[in-house]
Scaffold this motif. Sequence first.
Motif, PDB file in Angstrom:
ATOM      1  N   ALA A 397       0.808  -1.223   0.000  1.00 24.41           N
ATOM      2  CA  ALA A 397       0.000   0.000   0.000  1.00 24.41           C
ATOM      3  C   ALA A 397       0.837   1.267   0.000  1.00 24.41           C
ATOM      4  CB  ALA A 397      -0.932   0.002   1.218  1.00 24.41           C
ATOM      5  N   ASP A 398       2.068   1.204   0.541  1.00 22.99           N
ATOM      6  CA  ASP A 398       2.890   2.401   0.657  1.00 22.99           C
ATOM      7  C   ASP A 398       3.949   2.510  -0.424  1.00 22.99           C
ATOM      8  OD1 ASP A 398       1.890   3.902   2.897  1.00 22.99           O
ATOM      9  OD2 ASP A 398       2.528   2.251   4.182  1.00 22.99           O
ATOM     10  N   ASN A 400       3.749   3.905  -3.134  1.00 21.17           N
ATOM     11  CA  ASN A 400       3.619   5.180  -3.839  1.00 21.17           C
ATOM     12  C   ASN A 400       3.984   6.383  -2.991  1.00 21.17           C
ATOM     13  OD1 ASN A 400       1.371   4.850  -2.159  1.00 21.17           O
ATOM     14  ND2 ASN A 400       0.100   6.161  -3.439  1.00 21.17           N
ATOM     15  N   TRP A 434       0.372  -2.388 -10.045  1.00 22.90           N
ATOM     16  CA  TRP A 434       0.468  -2.103  -8.605  1.00 22.90           C
ATOM     17  C   TRP A 434      -0.834  -2.501  -7.928  1.00 22.90           C
ATOM     18  CZ3 TRP A 434      -1.015   3.039  -6.069  1.00 22.90           C
ATOM     19  CH2 TRP A 434      -0.779   2.986  -4.677  1.00 22.90           C
ATOM     20  N   ALA A 436      -2.374  -2.859  -3.892  1.00 22.92           N
ATOM     21  CA  ALA A 436      -2.043  -2.473  -2.519  1.00 22.92           C
ATOM     22  C   ALA A 436      -1.762  -3.686  -1.643  1.00 22.92           C
ATOM     23  CB  ALA A 436      -3.162  -1.631  -1.917  1.00 22.92           C
ATOM     24  N   ASN A 438      -2.268  -4.493   1.278  1.00 20.45           N
ATOM     25  CA  ASN A 438      -2.474  -4.205   2.697  1.00 20.45           C
ATOM     26  C   ASN A 438      -2.826  -2.729   2.845  1.00 20.45           C
ATOM     27  OD1 ASN A 438       0.044  -3.059   2.202  1.00 20.45           O
ATOM     28  ND2 ASN A 438       1.052  -4.005   3.967  1.00 20.45           N
ATOM     29  N   ASP A 439      -2.744  -2.202   4.035  1.00 20.61           N
ATOM     30  CA  ASP A 439      -3.112  -0.814   4.299  1.00 20.61           C
ATOM     31  C   ASP A 439      -1.884   0.012   4.641  1.00 20.61           C
ATOM     32  OD1 ASP A 439      -6.240  -0.717   4.444  1.00 20.61           O
ATOM     33  OD2 ASP A 439      -5.680  -2.536   5.539  1.00 20.61           O
ATOM     34  N   PRO A 440      -1.945   1.334   4.433  1.00 19.53           N
ATOM     35  CA  PRO A 440      -0.805   2.183   4.754  1.00 19.53           C
ATOM     36  C   PRO A 440      -0.510   2.214   6.258  1.00 19.53           C
ATOM     37  CG  PRO A 440      -2.367   3.323   3.324  1.00 19.53           C
ATOM     38  CD  PRO A 440      -3.048   2.085   3.811  1.00 19.53           C
ATOM     39  N   GLN A 512      -0.150   7.991   4.578  1.00 17.07           N
ATOM     40  CA  GLN A 512      -1.327   8.219   3.746  1.00 17.07           C
ATOM     41  C   GLN A 512      -2.627   8.095   4.536  1.00 17.07           C
ATOM     42  OE1 GLN A 512      -0.798   6.674  -0.499  1.00 17.07           O
ATOM     43  NE2 GLN A 512       0.526   5.273   0.653  1.00 17.07           N
ATOM     44  N   ALA A 620      -7.966  -8.205   0.465  1.00 20.18           N
ATOM     45  CA  ALA A 620      -6.923  -7.416  -0.211  1.00 20.18           C
ATOM     46  C   ALA A 620      -5.677  -8.255  -0.465  1.00 20.18           C
ATOM     47  CB  ALA A 620      -6.576  -6.191   0.629  1.00 20.18           C
ATOM     48  N   ALA A 624      -3.935  -9.382  -4.057  1.00 22.54           N
ATOM     49  CA  ALA A 624      -2.513  -9.201  -4.349  1.00 22.54           C
ATOM     50  C   ALA A 624      -1.881 -10.503  -4.815  1.00 22.54           C
ATOM     51  CB  ALA A 624      -1.798  -8.666  -3.118  1.00 22.54           C
TER      52      ALA A 624
END
Length: 902
Positions: A397-398, A400, A434, A436, A438-440, A512, A620, A624
């Motif tokens: 997720a991070d 970017n 790309w 994600a 997971n979460d930021p 984010q 999620a 992936a």
Amino acid sequence: MRRRRLYSLVAATVASTTFVTTAFAATVTTAGAATPGPLAPSVTARPWLATDLTPAQRANLLIKQMTLPEKVDLMTGNQGDAPYAYYNAPIVRLGIPALKMADASSGVAPRGWSLLDTGQNATSLPSMQALASTWSTTTATNYAKVVAAEVLEAGQNVLLGPDADIIRQPFWGRADETESEDPTLNANITGAYVNAVQSQNVIADLKHYLGYNQETNRGSGQNDVVSQRALREVYALAFESVVKTADPGSVMCSFNKINGEYSCDNALTLRNLLKGQLKFTGFVLTDFGALHDTLKGLQGGTDMETGTLTVYDGALLAAVSNGTASEAQVDQSVLRILTTMFRLGVFDRSYTPSAIPVAAHDAVARKTEESAITLLKNSGGALPLSPATKSIAVIGADANILAAPSGAPWVSPTQETPVLNGILAHAGNASVNWVAGNDPVNAASMLEASSMTTVPSSVLTPTNGIGTGLQAYYWDNTSFQGSPATSRVEQQVNYDVGFLTTFGLWAGQTSQVPEPPVTSPTDQQSVVYDGKITAPKTGDYVLDLTGFGQATLSLDGNQIINMTGADGRKSNAASPVLSLAAGVPHTLHITYQATHPFDSLEPGTLLLQWKTPASTYSPAIKAAAAAAKKAQVAIVYVRTYEGEQRDRVSLKLPQSSNELIAAVRAANPNTIVVLANSGPVTMPWLSSVPAVVETYFGGQEQGAALANVLWGDVNPSGKLTVTYPTSDTAIPPGVTNPWATATNLNVTYGEGINVGYKAYDVAGIKPLFPFGFGLSYTTFGYANLRVTPAVVTAKTPVNVKFQVTNTGVVSGAEVAEVYVGLPSSTGEPPKRLVGYAKRTIAAGGVSAITVTIDPAGPTNPLSYFNTTNDKWQIAAGTYTLYVGSSERNTPLSTTFNIATAV
């Protein structure tokens, strides 16, 4: 006295190395480098402006013209009066220029100054830990020259850095700001750094003196209980070396106590040790709010209060005026400040703001990160990537956003190349997808337990049934009084208000995750979260709330968690074991009240975690893995969130990272794991993945540098500066997680001198990765070790000679490390780093290397500190030399004898 201005709430409460955003920002339109220039009026009227006099002569001439209020004024900063981290305004009557102080070591942080072309943006360099991972003083010099140049280009003349603290324990949230767990490596990197900075007429401020090794309770009286031998051999050694080799203009005293006395009030460590035995000639300034007592501070040796006005300023003037404090000691401090300003050219140079050369400095950021990136695993030639690779799945997720520390060291970059951007730019005709997965991360991620992870957004549904997450309602009070001030959907329950999230210009830049809707940085709120939670796999689950405050959780209308909370404590409460069926939604209702702050800078945090059945993958993660299966190569990018003011609860990668890596690897055997972290992380998936790359907090060109390494344009040569343990508990005795002892302000340094890799050696614990470890796309062999001269004395430089051969097929750089074991009579650990050499060697080439160990060198390489006679001592006996590619891989060894002790 100079005009003072009332602090804002933020300026009054922050206790950091500093960040205060001033009420104005001067827009600079001038250009051109800062150039030497006379400061009017003439030398005749002000003889201390004569440059043919020594700095001491000039300072003595000037102090004779100063009134007592002016002397105290020089010892007291003017926080908030100008757009700088710290500020000491000019004394116009005498032509004393302002001290304009810049944060921090890895670039010039935004503190209200503004340039015409770049605003408050500066070059965001890789972290100091990443810099040390290059094991190169040449790189450190080039890096520091960029920082110093931008200090000047922003019109400033003091740099609040570098940081020479030891990474004592792996949970430290501020590890990114310093270099390593080894004092010799710290000394070498910071010594080169200080010399480079001060060569450009910028005063370097070496910090944080002394024994600053954790964030927990740092502003609440945390007290190091540490032996004198450990202080000298471990915590003061880098400071001692840099004082000898680089003569820093300034040293910053730290927040913590040392054996019962605050560092900035501590005569034993400041006046006796630093200024006495170590012969430091510069001035001591405080961290924000670290000075506690006017008389103790003055008598202890603190020369300047910065950030606050509560201890010197009027209190010191009154104490001298009524005879309680000594004007002679005030004069000592004033002379130290003035002499340093004269010595380093502050009186003789016009600090005129100019433009930052963005492209040239950006190139240094990229080259530094390329040299820092550390290859931890590379099985079966998984790396470098082949130009024939046609499809890549980038997961994380991070990916970017730049991985950067939160808090005072954050630098607003002149340009940004996150990992995703770097891969996209380098991939050529290959398709890049790309996902994600997971979460930021955010500051709440630092509270994740080793056995749990934050409940992922993809298993949560808000009450309106659209998208993922939970419906959140915010009140601007802690008792749910009135109507909610704000309502919005939050992807997770990872609420955080305070220093890492809502203070300063870094707020909203390092994560984010949206900030809570507060009206001031330290608001105490209440929040309700509503929605549904759906288990992705049938089995037993445990839900857990943790944070600062009080909270409840109800599932399907039944309250199953009650976190009561207490001031100054991280609280948590878990549910009973819940048997949940896959795909069945359950109503979730959470209440939170920020009624029990951990301290003034951490008013409220709440994290919803869970423990799941083995191999539980969120929707999620499943998406992936599906994307990875369709690609030739999967690159999983995972990171930590770290920063000043908070330590990590565990060494586990947050936000379901371990589950994400496992699922992607199961779907695609060509899985490359890319890490972005500062403190060590555990890796339960390590044996299953072919390649692991460590990027640290890599600065504004993190992604470009990584891509160059992944595709083999750059052969990685970085090496670890901290030991990576196999688990949270597989750490040496004497070191505990700061959260485990947070209710006790006394922190016992029970490991003594056995810090870092030395402690692992003494305890016989095998690490996951040892200190000094790092692979290459080639291989190296070591041979032909010999020592000269034939007879070694305690005063003889020892020449350690050996050969390193590049036994592979591509050119590469190797860091050859030299360790020594002292005679057993000294009670020292088995090995200590005493030298190293970094060499680039062509394929098939041989490099003859000599590392000279000077017994009288500034890091006391062959000495132990004898507390009986209070001096460094070289023992008679047998010394064992070890040479190799890491602390645990030393294929060459030999011995030499010293017959007579000194």
